[in-house]
Structure formats: structure tokens, C-alpha cells
Design a protein around this motif. Structure first.
Motif, mmCIF file in Angstrom:
data_model
loop_
_atom_site.group_PDB
_atom_site.id
_atom_site.type_symbol
_atom_site.label_atom_id
_atom_site.label_comp_id
_atom_site.label_asym_id
_atom_site.label_seq_id
_atom_site.Cartn_x
_atom_site.Cartn_y
_atom_site.Cartn_z
ATOM 1 N N ASN A 1 1.003 -1.131 0.179
ATOM 2 C CA ASN A 1 0.316 0.142 0.020
ATOM 3 C C ASN A 1 0.953 1.339 0.033
ATOM 4 N N PRO A 2 0.713 2.154 -0.802
ATOM 5 C CA PRO A 2 1.522 3.300 -1.043
ATOM 6 C C PRO A 2 1.494 4.525 0.120
ATOM 7 N N TYR A 3 0.076 4.674 0.430
ATOM 8 C CA TYR A 3 -0.308 5.678 1.208
ATOM 9 C C TYR A 3 -0.994 5.196 2.770
ATOM 10 N N PHE A 4 -1.015 5.951 3.504
ATOM 11 C CA PHE A 4 -1.933 5.749 4.921
ATOM 12 C C PHE A 4 -1.192 4.443 5.543
ATOM 13 N N ARG A 5 0.121 4.457 5.661
ATOM 14 C CA ARG A 5 0.629 3.264 6.422
ATOM 15 C C ARG A 5 1.135 3.897 7.766
#
Lengths: 355, 227
Positions: B46-50
Motif C-alpha cells: 500500500n503506498p499511502y496511509f501506512r
């Protein structure tokens, strides 16, 4: 239908299905790969096709082929991928075939980064590919609007027989929001006789068509460009979409901003309102056609002292804003484009500096 | 009922089921209870919201956060920090591994198999029935089987995370809980806990839930809500 929680990318995929799109060709790239992942699962359920091309160049021409055949077709990509597709987009515009392109923008130029950006405003609205063509560009500010605009994009593409683009920054694709899907799009294009090379059974006549973008005869080429020009003029009359926020007040500053950036601006406007500072926002929902008259009118309101374009770029839309304001007010610009979206406090400080 | 989970906890589930929000809230809640907590971001898909986006606030609470090297923070590359194997070998009282979504997101666990197979691991599947592909029991079981195949591990418990973010109402929580009971019945898996956003709790009849409840204070917010 009850609401579901979806990522923008998934919701765009589902919206295409509900719009009756059975042809989706794409090549993966962050931050939009979830569209392909979603449609890889969903397309077989509706007897549709997802095909991953060997590159975005190939995908662009798969789109051209399907559109020429009279099929509803979509691709999704992100900035560098759209650059590779731009040649095909120009060909599709010239051949006057309907197709939907989605650009979930990442930072650039070059490979840039994977975080949100609005750096492809020029590419989307001023060309990208070569020649005298324009893209009709829709810019959603959230997941619900991404759904509605994706579905609308298919009808607009068919109405104008040309490529339509959904332009969202990376956050539009990646964030999750509750979303409700409108009724499935039931309409079929009524103008297939004008361009489609197949699907005689769904057409009124057996007129044979040739899909082409080569016009060696100068008059023929000029006529084709005049036909395109006429469509762009019609778009300017009929398709402009925008939203005003806090524009019924005596605002002293007018912000022009779109997409994710406009939502940060709205929070800033609400916070400044509590301090007694009125700021208006005009959010273009179509970037081409651009809300020219509306921006002129909003900027020349008596209370409005100046205008500022706030973008996740180094200053692109601001050129259109300046054009619309026609020198009647000072036009400022603020932008960041590394991938960090400016915080509401940052915007407030910028606005207060203008007061 | 309070959450008393300890040991190694892997948080997995379908894409977008709320794994990271669950993992960071679980870490914060247990730390408040006085438990020593370590958390690792294993989300390679997942690229965002990690988890890495809330690193600072977790570290301020005294939670040990294991992430890839800072210079790769925003890369969409499958980087597994060597420190993760170390934290499995020497776990703290509660060690949370926040995996990525779907079967692709837990492939990373197979790489840690040698370390994980020697320990007792709670492998929890997070379920939000308002997400695509897990709106029915069959869908949840399919995701469970795909995750188990890809991770080479068995799911040991369920976490209910029924929500529509800002638009969540009590009815969603009740319906989500009843749904989770169906999944539990069908799979034989225990409901480890359910999550409820904290501001809804006063509106709910809490005695309807016979499992522990994790209060959620949303930590992964879009920029216009970060004020």
C-alpha cells in the motif's frame, strides 16, 4: 443502494462497470494500480475484459482500437504512464472516437515520486499529445465525485466523440470514503453510425466507417480541425462545472483550487470564518472547459481584494486564473509539489499574509 | 470487556479492511494499560496511509516502531527491515506486525516463516463488512483461505472493524457485530475483539457485545482533517 467504504481507485473501477464499460486495458503504476486489481476481479463477473498491456504505449492503442470498434473503453494510469499514452490520445482525438482516460497524478517531472501531485494540469488541459486537440477534463475532489464523474465521462466521451480525462491527484485514488453508486448507466450511444467500425446490429444503418487520423488533403485536415474546434466551443457552452464555497459572503480573498487541495482550502476557510475572516473558494470541477466567466464574476465582486490559486504544483492553473481575472485583481499563487499536501494552517498563514 | 491480548499479533485482512488503524490503536491502547509494545509496518503493497505516517505519535507514547530505513519511507518497494526478524526472536510483551492487504500483502510473512513458526502467533483477520469482497461470509472465508495460502500461516482469530469512517452510525456497529458472529460460527474462529470509534460508544448498548471492544481514535486522517 446502501453505502460502501471504498478507495477512490476501486470506486473508479466499479463506476466504469456500472457505466457499462466492458473493456479495460491498463499497465500498473503507483498510485493507481488498485483500479487494475479491482477490475481484474470484477470484469470477469460482467463478461468484460481486463487486459494488461506490455506498456502504456500499447495500452493507448488498445483503447484506440476498442473505441474505433464502438465499445465503451477505459484506461487508468498515473503521470509518466499518461505521457506514454499521449500519442494515442492525440490520434483518438483526431479520429473522433470516445474513450475515458483516468490520470491519478503522482509527483513529477520524470519518475518524480509516488505521492499526490497536481503537476499534470498543463498536460491534461493544454495538450500532452501533439496537434490542435483538447481533452475534456473532470477533476473530482473525493471518492463520491470520482464515481459520478467517471460515469459521466462515458456519456460525455460519446456525446463529443473524443477522449475525456478524469484528473485526480494520488490521494483521490488512495483515500477511502463512504460512497453510494447511482443507478447503472442504461443509455447506449445513439451516434455510433458516425464512427463505429463494427456493431452493425446495434446501429441504425450499415454505414461503413474508417477510423483514421491521417488527412493528407489540406482541406480535409482543416475541416477535421474545424469539426474538433466546434466541439470544444460547444463544451465551453454546455459542460462547465464548478462549485462555490462561502461565496455568498463578502469575502475579501477568493481562492481558486481543485481536487484534494480544495478540501484543505475549505477547512482553512471554515477556521478563518471563526476568526471573522471571510474567504471564498471557487473550485473548478471541469478544468477544460474552464469556468472562465464564473471566475471573472467571483473575482470582481466588490468585497474581493485579490485572488489566489492554490495548487499542488509549481503554478499551472494560475495562468488560466490570471487569464480569467483579466487584470481586474491581483492574482497570487501558492503551491507545493513534493508530495506533502499543504496543511490547513499553512493555507491560513498564506491568506493572512495577503490581507 | 477489556482487551488482554499479548504475545506476537499479526494483523491481516482484505485490502482496506482497516488493518493499520486497528494495529496502531491496539498498540496505543495496550501501551496505556502498561504493556510493553513493539509495532512493525510490514505493509509492502500500500503506498499511502501506512503505519509509518503515525510513527512520531506512536514513538512519543513510548512504543517501539520498526520501519524500513528512513530514506525509503516513501518508496513503493518491498523492503523488509532486518529488525523485524529480531523483534520476532525477542518479542516484547505485545509485538504487533501490521501486514499489507489481501494475499499479496501477507506474502512477506512467508519470508519470516522460519522465525514465526517457532513462536505462538495470534494471526488476526480484520473484517469490515462494508468493504467490497467481504460483504458476505463466503467472501470473508475466501480472503481467509487466500491469506493462509500466501502466508503459510493459519488465521487464529477475528477482529470486527465495521465502519463507514465519518458516516458510521450505531446500526453499522450492531450489524457488523452480528455479521462477525456468523463468520465466527462458520469458521470456528474466536472473535478476538471488535473496534468502535470512541465518540459512538455513549450511543451504544455495550452489553450487546460479549467480546472485548477496542476504542478507535482515528490516527490516519486526510490532510484537511489534520487540524
Amino acid at each position: 443502494m446502501a453505502k460502501v467504504l471504498m478507495k477512490g481507485n476501486e470506486a473508479i473501477g466499479e463506476a466504469a462497470i456500472r457505466a457499462g464499460c466492458k473493456n479495460y486495458f491498463a499497465y500498473p503504476i503507483t498510485p493507481q494500480s488498485e483500479v487494475a486489481e479491482y477490475l481484474a476481479k470484477r470484469m470477469p463477473e460482467v463478461d468484460g475484459v481486463f487486459l494488461q498491456g506490455e506498456s502504456e504505449v500499447a495500452v493507448g492503442y488498445m483503447i484506440f482500437g476498442a473505441a474505433g470498434a464502438g465499445e465503451r473503453v477505459m484506461t487508468t494510469s498515473s503521470s509518466p504512464g499518461i505521457s506514454l499514452m499521449s500519442e494515442a490520445i492525440s490520434y483518438i482525438a483526431a479520429a473522433q472516437c470516445p474513450a475515458v482516460f483516468v490520470n491519478i497524478m503522482r509527483g513529477g517531472p520524470g519518475l518524480g515520486g509516488i505521492l499526490p501531485s497536481q503537476g499534470d494540469y498543463f498536460q491534461a488541459t493544454k495538450g500532452g499529445g501533439h496537434g490542435d486537440y483538447r481533452l475534456l477534463v473532470l477533476a473530482p475532489d473525493g471518492v463520491q465525485e470520482a464515481v459520478e464523474m467517471t460515469m459521466k465521462a462515458f456519456t460525455l466521451a460519446e456525446k463529443y466523440r473524443g477522449p475525456v480525462m478524469i484528473l485526480g491527484d494520488g490521494l483521490i485514488g488512495q483515500m477511502m470514503e463512504p460512497v453510494e453508486f447511482p443507478d447503472d448507466l442504461k443509455t447506449e450511444p445513439t451516434n455510433k453510425d458516425d464512427w463505429a467500425t463494427s456493431g452493425m446490429s446495434t446501429r441504425k444503418s450499415n454505414k461503413r466507417n474508417l477510423v483514421r487520423s491521417l488527412f493528407l488533403d489540406p482541406k480535409e485536415l482543416n475541416d477535421n480541425n474545424l469539426a474538433l474546434k466546434a466541439k470544444y466551443e460547444q463544451m465551453k457552452k454546455e459542460e462547465v462545472l464548478y462549485e462555490g464555497y462561502n461565496t455568498d459572503t463578502d469575502y475579501s480573498i477568493l481562492i481558486v483550487s481543485y481536487g484534494t487541495m480544495s478540501r484543505v482550502c475549505k477547512t482553512s476557510i471554515d477556521m478563518m470564518k471563526q476568526e471573522g475572516i471571510e474567504v471564498g473558494l471557487l473550485r473548478p470541477k471541469t478544468l477544460f472547459p474552464f469556468p472562465e466567466k464564473e471566475i471573472f464574476k467571483a473575482s470582481t465582486k466588490e468585497s474581493c481584494k485579490s485572488v489566489i490559486s492554490i495548487e499542488m504544483s509549481m503554478g499551472q492553473m494560475v495562468e488560466d486564473v490570471e487569464r480569467c481575472v483579466k487584470g481586474q485583481r491581483k492574482v497570487d499563487f501558492y503551491g507545493e509539489c513534493g508530495g506533502d499536501i499543504p496543511a490547513p494552517e499553512t493555507i491560513i498563514n498564506i491568506i493572512k499574509g495577503l490581507l | 470487556m477489556n482487551i488482554d491480548i499479548k504475545g506476537i499479533v499479526v494483523i491481516c485482512g482484505n485490502y482496506g479492511s482497516g488493518k493499520t488503524e486497528t494495529a496502531v490503536n491496539l498498540a496505543a491502547a495496550r501501551k496505556k494499560d502498561g504493556v510493553d509494545v513493539k509495532i512493525a509496518d510490514l505493509d509492502l503493497v500500500n503506498p499511502y496511509f501506512r503505519t509509518r505516517e503515525v510513527r512520531v505519535s506512536l514513538e512519543k507514547m513510548g512504543i517501539d516502531v520498526v520501519l524500513p530505513n528512513k530514506k525509503y519511507m516513501h518508496a513503493d518497494l518491498p523492503i523488509l527491515a532486518p529488525a523485524v526478524a529480531g523483534m520476532i526472536q525477542k518479542p516484547s510483551e505485545l509485538t504487533i506486525l501490521d501486514a499489507g492487504g489481501d494475499d499479496a500483502g501477507v506474502t512477506v510473512l512467508a519470508a519470516l516463516y522460519d522465525h514465526l513458526s517457532r513462536k505462538k502467533v495470534h494471526m488476526l483477520q480484520v473484517i469490515n463488512p462494508f468493504r467490497p469482497f467481504t460483504e458476505n461470509v463466503k467472501g470473508c472465508i475466501r480472503i481467509k483461505e487466500e491469506i493462509e495460502r500466501s502466508s503459510k500461516m493459519k488465521i487464529t482469530g477475528l477482529v470486527g472493524n465495521a465502519n463507514l469512517i465519518d458516516e458510521t452510525i450505531p446500526d453499522h456497529i450492531y450489524k457488523g457485530y452480528d455479521f462477525l458472529k456468523d463468520v465466527s460460527k462458520e469458521t470456528g474462529l474466536k472473535i478476538e475483539f471488535i473496534t468502535i470509534v470512541s465518540h459512538l460508544i455513549p450511543q451504544l448498548e455495550m452489553d450487546r457485545f460479549t467480546c472485548p471492544v477496542l476504542k478507535i481514535n482515528r490516527k490516519l486522517n486526510p490532510p484537511w482533517k489534520r487540524v
